[in-house]
Design a protein around this motif. Structure first.
Motif, mmCIF file in Angstrom:
data_model
loop_
_atom_site.group_PDB
_atom_site.id
_atom_site.type_symbol
_atom_site.label_atom_id
_atom_site.label_comp_id
_atom_site.label_asym_id
_atom_site.label_seq_id
_atom_site.Cartn_x
_atom_site.Cartn_y
_atom_site.Cartn_z
ATOM 1 N N UNK A 6 37.522 50.629 35.560
ATOM 2 C CA UNK A 6 37.384 51.658 36.596
ATOM 3 C C UNK A 6 38.015 51.184 37.902
ATOM 4 N N UNK A 7 37.773 49.912 38.244
ATOM 5 C CA UNK A 7 38.334 49.373 39.493
ATOM 6 C C UNK A 7 39.853 49.494 39.514
ATOM 7 N N UNK B 86 40.024 42.769 45.081
ATOM 8 C CA UNK B 86 39.228 42.812 46.311
ATOM 9 C C UNK B 86 40.137 42.820 47.543
ATOM 10 N N UNK B 87 41.247 42.081 47.498
ATOM 11 C CA UNK B 87 42.156 42.057 48.652
ATOM 12 C C UNK B 87 42.818 43.415 48.850
ATOM 13 N N UNK B 88 43.207 44.055 47.752
ATOM 14 C CA UNK B 88 43.886 45.355 47.865
ATOM 15 C C UNK B 88 42.925 46.422 48.396
ATOM 16 N N UNK C 179 31.867 44.050 51.708
ATOM 17 C CA UNK C 179 31.604 44.455 50.323
ATOM 18 C C UNK C 179 32.730 44.008 49.402
ATOM 19 N N UNK C 180 33.970 44.050 49.891
ATOM 20 C CA UNK C 180 35.093 43.643 49.046
ATOM 21 C C UNK C 180 35.107 42.134 48.838
ATOM 22 N N UNK C 181 34.679 41.379 49.846
ATOM 23 C CA UNK C 181 34.554 39.925 49.655
ATOM 24 C C UNK C 181 33.487 39.648 48.590
ATOM 25 N N UNK D 177 33.441 39.297 40.839
ATOM 26 C CA UNK D 177 34.405 39.336 39.736
ATOM 27 C C UNK D 177 34.869 37.940 39.346
ATOM 28 N N UNK D 178 34.917 37.045 40.327
ATOM 29 C CA UNK D 178 35.343 35.647 40.093
ATOM 30 C C UNK D 178 34.542 35.062 38.929
ATOM 31 N N UNK D 179 33.222 35.296 38.956
ATOM 32 C CA UNK D 179 32.379 34.820 37.858
ATOM 33 C C UNK D 179 32.262 35.871 36.756
#
Lengths: 261, 252
Positions: B28-29, B216-218, B174-176, B182-184
């Motif tokens: 979805x993301x 997350x950066x985008x 929130x994006x951080x 997601x990293x984990x």
């Protein structure tokens, strides 16, 4: 003393030890001083020195679990300075030596903390929950009779090596103690994958994983969140790959076993 | 209880639901991110509003939307169920000294906190954009094009929201959190499904790291772009309308 280091200077240490009279009483950290500890001593020998001091003073000695003191039985189980079996990697408490500490150090010693591992007394915990998980399926049923020939069932070397790696789990519970969720999945997965890899284990393959996981949940252990503390603290280096195998085995068994309950 | 409910409420069963819904939400993301890149198109929101009109009215998208609701619902529900179980498993007495930072990553131990920040963001985000787009409260696009004249002007709602400093701050925070989650979470999902193999697990790990950073950066770039580089109509500020920014904007 043979093998001892003549240059090793004896150490004086401060110990913060968890003292608890019994299973249903509350406990607290008590501070002790130990003097002239040889760096060649094992951690448990250092505790023996503390207990001798306590006995001499007429105090109650600190209860802790230990048996072989050779790193193979899985009896010793101390949470030392916030780590299962202390700071050294791939080591049980009995094989942790005082040379890993320095003169003047303060060492905090606590029992394994898990709802499924109630404290018997002081640092000694009841790990019979692990025994009940093994009784639920961690075995191979063999009819009695003459011992079969060692190489009667051919097993590829790679498979037997992987099964052996899983079989090295000594059931000490360091994984549960280190896990944020007090999950027993590294222990259960080691037993399940060891037997799932070998042909002898195939007969009871599905019921084994179903029953062992059911017992694990019943004992009140947490669920794995893939943090990896367990594998990092495991004294024999059981890997997280086993938990993936456990998950696969569980899913396959649930989907295909004849057990409707 | 039947064998199905027993399986799905066991510790491993709940984790498998966590993993499946989590990886579904990752897809979805990707869709959400690609669609939202149209915010950067320099056309007063024509492309973005056409896209959001399509997403809000297409029957196939509207059906899949229910899958998304279930995906979020189960992921959040299982998170609470597992957290309760796992907290109880430690017992009433915790450690006096516990150096888990020496044996594991911070992100993996704090998925609940990270997820909670994302949940708070999600509620604000849904109310501000989804709720207003679906249930009214937005201006029409207007203009000369008879096709797009009656479309909701979600673009202007985005632009004005992204000029509120605390709103931008919430989005970036929130994006951080999402990035760390997601990293984990990405590789953890594969591990829980039993997809661990010495050939592919290292690849999954690094793809997961890249996915976490890029996504997350985008997403974080969107509020920052409008807050820092555009006026309240979504036009690039004259002072910083450098050739590079124009090149980037016109590339879309």
């Amino acid at each position: 003393m043979a093998g001892s280091n003549p240059n090793a200077k004896p150490m004086n240490l401060t110990l913060n030890v968890w003292r608890q009279a019994g299973r249903h009483t509350s406990g607290k950290i008590v501070e002790y001083q130990v003097k002239d500890i040889s760096p060649d001593m094992s951690f448990l020998e250092m505790l023996d020195v503390l207990n001798e001091d306590l006995l001499r003073k007429g105090d109650d000695p600190v209860a802790f679990d230990h048996d072989c003191r050779e790193g193979i039985c899985g009896s010793c189980d101390l949470f030392i300075n916030g780590r299962s079996h202390g700071p050294e990697k791939g080591t049980t408490t009995c094989q942790l030596h005082m040379r890993k500490f320095s003169d003047g150090d303060t060492i905090t010693i606590e029992p394994w903390r898990a709802n499924a591992f109630p404290v018997n007394k002081d640092l000694s915990v009841d790990r019979s929950a692990f025994d009940r998980i093994i009784q639920a399926g961690g075995y191979v049923s063999v009819n009695t009779g003459g011992a079969p020939d060692g190489n009667e069932i051919p097993i590829p070397k790679e498979i037997s090596d992987r099964a052996f790696e899983a079989a090295t789990c000594i059931g000490c519970g360091a994984c549960v103690a280190a896990c944020k969720n007090a999950s027993a999945m590294l222990f259960v997965s080691a037993k399940v994958s060891q037997l799932a890899l070998l042909p002898q284990g195939h007969v009871e393959r599905k019921t084994r994983v179903e029953n062992m996981v059911a017992q694990m949940d019943k004992e009140g252990f947490g669920a794995c969140t893939n943090i990896g503390s367990c594998a990092a603290e495991c004294p024999v280096g059981i890997s997280l790959e086993n938990i993936a195998i456990l998950n696969r085995e569980f899913l396959a068994a649930k989907a295909t076993s004849n057990n409707l309950a | 209880m039947s064998w199905i409910t027993k399986t799905l409420t066991s510790s491993i069963g709940r984790k498998i639901i966590m993993a499946l819904t989590g990886l579904f939400l990752c897809t979805f993301l990707v869709v959400h991110l690609i669609g939202n890149l149209q915010l950067f198109k320099h056309d007063q929101g024509a492309a973005f509003n056409t896209y959001s009109h399509f997403m809000g009215t297409n029957p196939i998208i509207r059906t899949i939307e229910w899958g998304l609701v279930l995906g979020f619902g189960f992921h959040i529900f299982e998170a609470f169920a597992l957290t309760r179980r796992n907290k109880a498993a430690r017992g009433a007495t915790g450690y006096v000294s516990n150096h888990s930072e020496q044996n594991s990553e911070w992100t993996s131990r704090n998925m609940g906190i990270l997820g909670s920040i994302i949940l708070i963001f999600l509620i604000v985000h849904l109310y501000n954009f989804f709720w207003r787009a679906r249930f009214g409260g937005l201006d029409k696009m207007g203009g000369d094009n008879p096709e797009t004249r009656d479309y909701d002007n979600l673009y202007m709602a985005v632009v004005s929201s992204f000029h509120i400093w605390w709103y931008v701050l919430l989005y970036v925070a929130a994006q951080i959190s999402l990035g760390y989650h997601l990293w984990h979470g990405f590789r953890s999902g594969f591990q829980t499904l039993g997809l661990n193999h010495r050939k592919y697990t290292p690849v999954i790990k690094y793809v997961g790291y890249a996915f976490a950073v890029v996504v997350s950066a985008a997403f974080a770039a969107m509020p920052l772009y409008f807050f820092l580089f555009t006026n309240d109509q979504g036009d690039l500020k004259a002072a910083i309308a450098s050739p590079i920014m124009h090149a980037v904007a016109s590339a879309f």
